[in-house]
Design an enzyme around this catalytic site. Structure first.
Site, short mmCIF file in Angstrom:
data_model
loop_
_atom_site.label_atom_id
_atom_site.label_comp_id
_atom_site.label_asym_id
_atom_site.label_seq_id
_atom_site.Cartn_x
_atom_site.Cartn_y
_atom_site.Cartn_z
N ASP A 253 1.88 7.22 -11.67
CA ASP A 253 3.16 6.63 -11.27
C ASP A 253 3.55 7.21 -9.91
O ASP A 253 3.57 8.43 -9.74
CB ASP A 253 4.24 6.92 -12.30
CG ASP A 253 5.48 6.07 -12.08
OD1 ASP A 253 5.54 4.96 -12.64
OD2 ASP A 253 6.38 6.53 -11.34
N ASN A 261 11.15 2.24 -1.15
CA ASN A 261 11.59 0.85 -0.91
C ASN A 261 12.92 0.81 -0.18
O ASN A 261 13.12 0.01 0.75
CB ASN A 261 11.72 0.11 -2.24
CG ASN A 261 10.49 -0.72 -2.57
OD1 ASN A 261 9.79 -1.18 -1.67
ND2 ASN A 261 10.24 -0.93 -3.85
N HIS A 266 10.52 -3.41 1.66
CA HIS A 266 9.42 -3.85 0.81
C HIS A 266 8.09 -3.72 1.52
O HIS A 266 7.04 -3.55 0.88
CB HIS A 266 9.63 -5.30 0.36
CG HIS A 266 10.73 -5.44 -0.64
ND1 HIS A 266 10.65 -4.90 -1.91
CD2 HIS A 266 11.94 -6.05 -0.57
CE1 HIS A 266 11.75 -5.16 -2.59
NE2 HIS A 266 12.56 -5.87 -1.79
N ASP A 270 5.14 -1.99 -0.37
CA ASP A 270 3.84 -2.67 -0.58
C ASP A 270 2.69 -1.86 0.00
O ASP A 270 1.61 -1.77 -0.59
CB ASP A 270 3.87 -4.06 0.06
CG ASP A 270 4.76 -5.03 -0.69
OD1 ASP A 270 5.20 -4.69 -1.81
OD2 ASP A 270 5.04 -6.13 -0.15
N GLU A 296 5.23 0.35 -9.96
CA GLU A 296 4.51 1.42 -9.27
C GLU A 296 3.60 2.19 -10.22
O GLU A 296 3.17 3.30 -9.91
CB GLU A 296 5.50 2.37 -8.59
CG GLU A 296 6.37 3.18 -9.53
CD GLU A 296 7.68 2.47 -9.89
OE1 GLU A 296 8.65 3.18 -10.20
OE2 GLU A 296 7.72 1.24 -9.87
#
Length: 389
Positions: A253, A261, A266, A270, A296
């Site tokens: 994780d 973020n 984003h 990403d 995630e």
């Protein structure tokens, strides 16, 4: 003549089918080459049958150019399916060698017999070379085996067919040649063997498309690894195979992903997801299953891997992720991840091993993140490593 035109007409139909298949799946570029090969061959056959041009020598060269180009296109098409290619120089040299030989044995030392053997043996050799280039791929799947054997038999048949139907005495005159056993059998052979090859390639093309659709439905579009559904489906199969045990599950994780973020948008999030997925993919073993479970969270299922080995692997992954930077997003952006590990015990299912690994992941994140925690082994010792992030 009308009957003779049936063969090029049939080949043109297959050519159109190849272009249609390519139109609906542009990634299969070899289909376009196969379609072009069919149309070029049909043009050569029509030129020869209809005597275009009327001059015998020019007609021989004209039709030979089309036949040679069609054969080279078929060879190149087969290579392209396996992401290979012949150098352009190879096509030029082979094509020129055949054309010059045909010209020599018409204009300098006229011999129809030699020209027939040059063309048929030359085309057979071109395709045989291609078949042997593809020999290592025949064991990948049944379509690969089918394509190899059909191509090999098609190529090899040029030699006995020519010897048995033509022999050593060439018929005198165009009418005699058109009524010869060689020419009549050639039309039948092209209709049958050409159709078998074309249908085989079309069937395999459909298989390729179905396989690609199946694979694409299993792949997470952002990270290019397995999505959750595909991962869990394959994981359940692996867990039921006793030959793969011991099996360990590593759940990963990304730490403080919401902050990434919020800070970098984003685009930054990403990029972090793609980078972590790349590390997991490149630093995992060949037989490991790597997937994105959602958001995630990622997972690595490691067959034939004890808890201790999985712990060491997870620690290597943790260090590799922490060492990565994303300068294209920000020089200050550094991504870390937390890891939870569990090993399958007798009688456990996918949900059991997932819940246990997830519990260890929760402990790792609660204990400071950027660390690895594994379930206690039989000795009761809990494996913990990492630093507080």
């Amino acid at each position: 003549m009308t009957i003779s035109l049936i063969v090029p007409a049939t080949i043109m139909v297959y050519g159109a089918a190849f272009f249609v298949a390519w139109y609906f799946d542009r990634k299969q570029g070899y289909l376009r080459l196969m379609g072009l090969a069919c149309l070029v061959f049909a043009a050569g056959a029509c030129a020869q049958i209809l005597s275009i041009p009327r001059d015998i020598g020019l007609n021989a060269l004209f039709s030979c150019a089309f036949y040679t180009a069609a054969t080279l296109l078929v060879a190149e098409s087969m290579m392209r399916r396996y992401k290979q290619s012949y150098p352009m120089l190879y096509h030029v040299v082979v094509g020129c060698a055949i054309m010059l030989s045909i010209a020599y044995f018409f204009y300098i030392e006229r011999s129809l017999t030699t020209r027939v053997y040059i063309q048929n043996f030359g085309y057979g050799l071109i395709l045989l070379i291609t078949a042997f280039r593809l020999f290592p791929y025949r064991k990948r799947s049944w379509p690969d085996a089918a394509l190899f054997w059909v191509l090999f038999l098609f190529a090899a048949s040029f030699f006995p067919r020519t010897i048995l139907t033509f022999g050593g005495d060439a018929p005198v005159g165009a009418a005699a040649f058109g009524n010869s056993v060689f020419w009549q059998f050639l039309q039948l052979w092209m209709a049958i063997s050409g159709s078998v090859l074309a249908v085989t390639v079309l069937v395999i093309a459909m298989y390729d498309v179905m396989k690609e659709l199946r694979v694409s439905s299993d792949i997470d579009g952002l990270t290019n690894i397995l999505n959750r559904k595909a991962f869990e489906t394959r994981a359940e199969r692996m867990l039921s195979d006793k030959l793969l045990q011991p099996i360990s599950l590593i759940i990963v994780d990304i730490d403080h992903f919401k902050k990434v973020n919020d800070t970098y948008g984003h685009r930054g999030g990403d990029a972090a997801l793609r980078e972590v997925a790349a590390v997991l993919r490149h630093h995992s073993r060949k037989d490991d299953l790597v997937g994105r479970l959602g958001g995630e969270e990622f997972a690595v299922l490691a067959p034939r891997c004890s808890l201790h080995e999985a712990f060491e692997q997870a620690e290597r992954l943790r260090q590799a992720i922490a060492a990565k930077s994303l300068p294209e997003i920000s020089p200050r952006l550094q991504v870390t991840a937390s890891f939870g590990i569990a090993t399958l015990r007798p009688g456990e299912t996918w949900l059991d091993i997932y819940d246990e690994a997830d519990q260890r992941l929760y402990e790792a994140k609660r204990g400071g993140r950027n660390r690895v925690i594994a379930s206690p082994e039989d000795d009761g010792v809990e494996h913990v490593t990492g630093v507080q992030a």
